[in-house]
Design a protein around this motif. Structure first.
Motif, PDB file in Angstrom:
ATOM      1  N   PRO A  66      18.411   1.223   4.283  1.00 18.31           N
ATOM      2  CA  PRO A  66      17.532   1.264   5.448  1.00 18.31           C
ATOM      3  C   PRO A  66      17.248  -0.130   6.002  1.00 18.31           C
ATOM      4  O   PRO A  66      17.330  -1.123   5.277  1.00 18.31           O
ATOM      5  N   HIS A  67      16.909  -0.178   7.296  1.00 19.64           N
ATOM      6  CA  HIS A  67      16.389  -1.415   7.877  1.00 19.64           C
ATOM      7  C   HIS A  67      14.957  -1.606   7.408  1.00 19.64           C
ATOM      8  O   HIS A  67      14.187  -0.643   7.329  1.00 19.64           O
ATOM      9  N   ILE A  68      14.600  -2.850   7.106  1.00 25.74           N
ATOM     10  CA  ILE A  68      13.250  -3.150   6.623  1.00 25.74           C
ATOM     11  C   ILE A  68      12.637  -4.200   7.542  1.00 25.74           C
ATOM     12  O   ILE A  68      12.915  -5.395   7.431  1.00 25.74           O
ATOM     13  N   ALA A  69      11.831  -3.746   8.476  1.00 27.96           N
ATOM     14  CA  ALA A  69      11.166  -4.651   9.414  1.00 27.96           C
ATOM     15  C   ALA A  69      10.165  -5.526   8.673  1.00 27.96           C
ATOM     16  O   ALA A  69       9.645  -5.162   7.610  1.00 27.96           O
ATOM     17  N   ASN A  70       9.862  -6.677   9.256  1.00 28.40           N
ATOM     18  CA  ASN A  70       8.921  -7.609   8.630  1.00 28.40           C
ATOM     19  C   ASN A  70       7.479  -7.393   9.070  1.00 28.40           C
ATOM     20  O   ASN A  70       6.621  -8.249   8.853  1.00 28.40           O
ATOM     21  N   ARG A 119       6.977   3.623   0.344  1.00 27.57           N
ATOM     22  CA  ARG A 119       7.907   3.798   1.446  1.00 27.57           C
ATOM     23  C   ARG A 119       8.258   2.438   2.033  1.00 27.57           C
ATOM     24  O   ARG A 119       7.571   1.441   1.774  1.00 27.57           O
ATOM     25  N   VAL A 120       9.329   2.423   2.834  1.00 25.91           N
ATOM     26  CA  VAL A 120       9.756   1.169   3.457  1.00 25.91           C
ATOM     27  C   VAL A 120       8.604   0.527   4.215  1.00 25.91           C
ATOM     28  O   VAL A 120       8.438  -0.702   4.193  1.00 25.91           O
ATOM     29  N   GLY A 121       7.785   1.328   4.877  1.00 23.17           N
ATOM     30  CA  GLY A 121       6.649   0.779   5.624  1.00 23.17           C
ATOM     31  C   GLY A 121       5.667   0.011   4.770  1.00 23.17           C
ATOM     32  O   GLY A 121       4.973  -0.880   5.265  1.00 23.17           O
ATOM     33  N   ASP A 122       5.585   0.343   3.484  1.00 23.65           N
ATOM     34  CA  ASP A 122       4.702  -0.410   2.589  1.00 23.65           C
ATOM     35  C   ASP A 122       5.217  -1.835   2.395  1.00 23.65           C
ATOM     36  O   ASP A 122       4.426  -2.787   2.332  1.00 23.65           O
ATOM     37  N   ARG A 125       3.657  -0.207   9.412  1.00 27.57           N
ATOM     38  CA  ARG A 125       2.522   0.569   8.926  1.00 27.57           C
ATOM     39  C   ARG A 125       2.811   1.095   7.524  1.00 27.57           C
ATOM     40  O   ARG A 125       3.904   1.610   7.259  1.00 27.57           O
ATOM     41  N   PRO A 126       1.848   0.977   6.620  1.00 29.00           N
ATOM     42  CA  PRO A 126       2.069   1.494   5.268  1.00 29.00           C
ATOM     43  C   PRO A 126       2.203   3.012   5.279  1.00 29.00           C
ATOM     44  O   PRO A 126       1.699   3.698   6.161  1.00 29.00           O
ATOM     45  N   GLY A 127       2.929   3.515   4.297  1.00 22.74           N
ATOM     46  CA  GLY A 127       3.069   4.955   4.151  1.00 22.74           C
ATOM     47  C   GLY A 127       4.059   5.589   5.100  1.00 22.74           C
ATOM     48  O   GLY A 127       4.176   6.815   5.141  1.00 22.74           O
ATOM     49  N   ARG A 128       4.798   4.772   5.849  1.00 26.64           N
ATOM     50  CA  ARG A 128       5.758   5.302   6.813  1.00 26.64           C
ATOM     51  C   ARG A 128       7.177   4.921   6.402  1.00 26.64           C
ATOM     52  O   ARG A 128       7.392   3.976   5.660  1.00 26.64           O
TER      53      ARG A 128
END
Length: 256
Positions: free
Chosen positions: A185-189, A149-152, A192-195
């Motif tokens: 999607p926006h990808i923050a730097n 996921r993006v959070g990863d 949290r993983p899995g989100r």
């Protein structure tokens, strides 16, 4: 809306990635002490015209920009970290310069950035900062796997940054890339993983960690575009356009 590209569309995006990489190679080679930032912009503009490409920046006017950008490459020097507007400044040996470039070729966009010290005289602090953003970019790319996921991606970037002792600003980050420069999607730097949004084959994104040596706060320069570290500390930024595939991440803007 988040678009997923077919394998043939991803193949069609490769020329844009190669072109963006070639412009960064050429402008980096040209960025020597005494060279004016406007000369670097002019070189990028000539390469756009010669290739029959289109600039993603020159008419770009989002809500956070004071006016259309008016140039074709971002040149961020020292405490400038993002959206550095080229102006009448001659580079000095030891300047920490980020070149950030996006262009459209045959309707497909790629976006990439690189930071380096002009003249090659890195201080230990600059060397660590640049190495960290490059390591964070590599970690983000490695996490860009179908099924994640993006959070990863965000978590992988943030983990590298925090381990090196840097704070992370979340106001700007990575983004979707396709027929336009910025999309979902926006990808923050950091995160949290899995989100977040699931990474699926066909998703094309720009992954772009950026860090400041001793702060996580920014302000906008009087030019209405250039973002600078609030405390004047040095900055670095690294970025690649990456396609998610069944076989793993494909870096479309890989440089020589």
């Amino acid at each position: 809306m988040i678009d997923l590209r077919t394998p043939s569309e991803i193949e069609a995006m490769r020329p844009a990635g190669r072109f963006v990489a070639s412009v960064l190679d050429a402008t980096r080679a040209a960025a020597e002490p005494g060279v004016n930032l406007l000369e670097i912009d002019a070189l990028a503009h000539r390469m756009i015209n010669a290739r029959g490409a289109e600039s993603c920046y020159i008419d770009y006017h989002p809500s956070f920009g004071a006016s259309p950008f008016g140039k074709v490459i971002c040149t961020s020097v020292n405490d400038a970290v993002l959206h550095g507007l080229p102006h009448d400044y001659r580079l000095q040996r030891g300047d920490l310069l980020t070149l950030d470039f996006a262009a459209s070729v045959d309707g497909w966009v790629s976006d990439s950035a690189v930071s380096f010290v002009v003249g090659g005289d890195e201080t230990p602090g600059d060397a660590k900062l640049i190495a960290t953003v490059e390591e964070a970019l590599a970690a983000g790319i490695a996490a860009a796997q179908a099924g994640n996921r993006v959070g990863d991606i965000s978590s992988a970037i943030g983990t590298v940054a925090h381990r090196a002792g840097y704070g992370v600003n979340l106001q700007f980050g990575g983004h979707g890339v396709g027929t336009e420069m910025h999309g979902d999607p926006h990808i923050a730097n950091d995160g949290r993983p899995g989100r977040g949004f699931p990474l699926k084959p066909g998703l094309v994104i720009a992954i772009e960690p950026w860090l400041m040596a001793t702060t996580d706060e920014i302000y906008t320069d009087a030019d209405g575009w250039t973002l600078r570290s609030k405390d004047g500390s040095r900055t670095a930024h690294a970025e690649h356009t990456v396609a998610i595939t069944e076989d793993g991440p494909l870096v479309l803007t890989a440089r020589d």
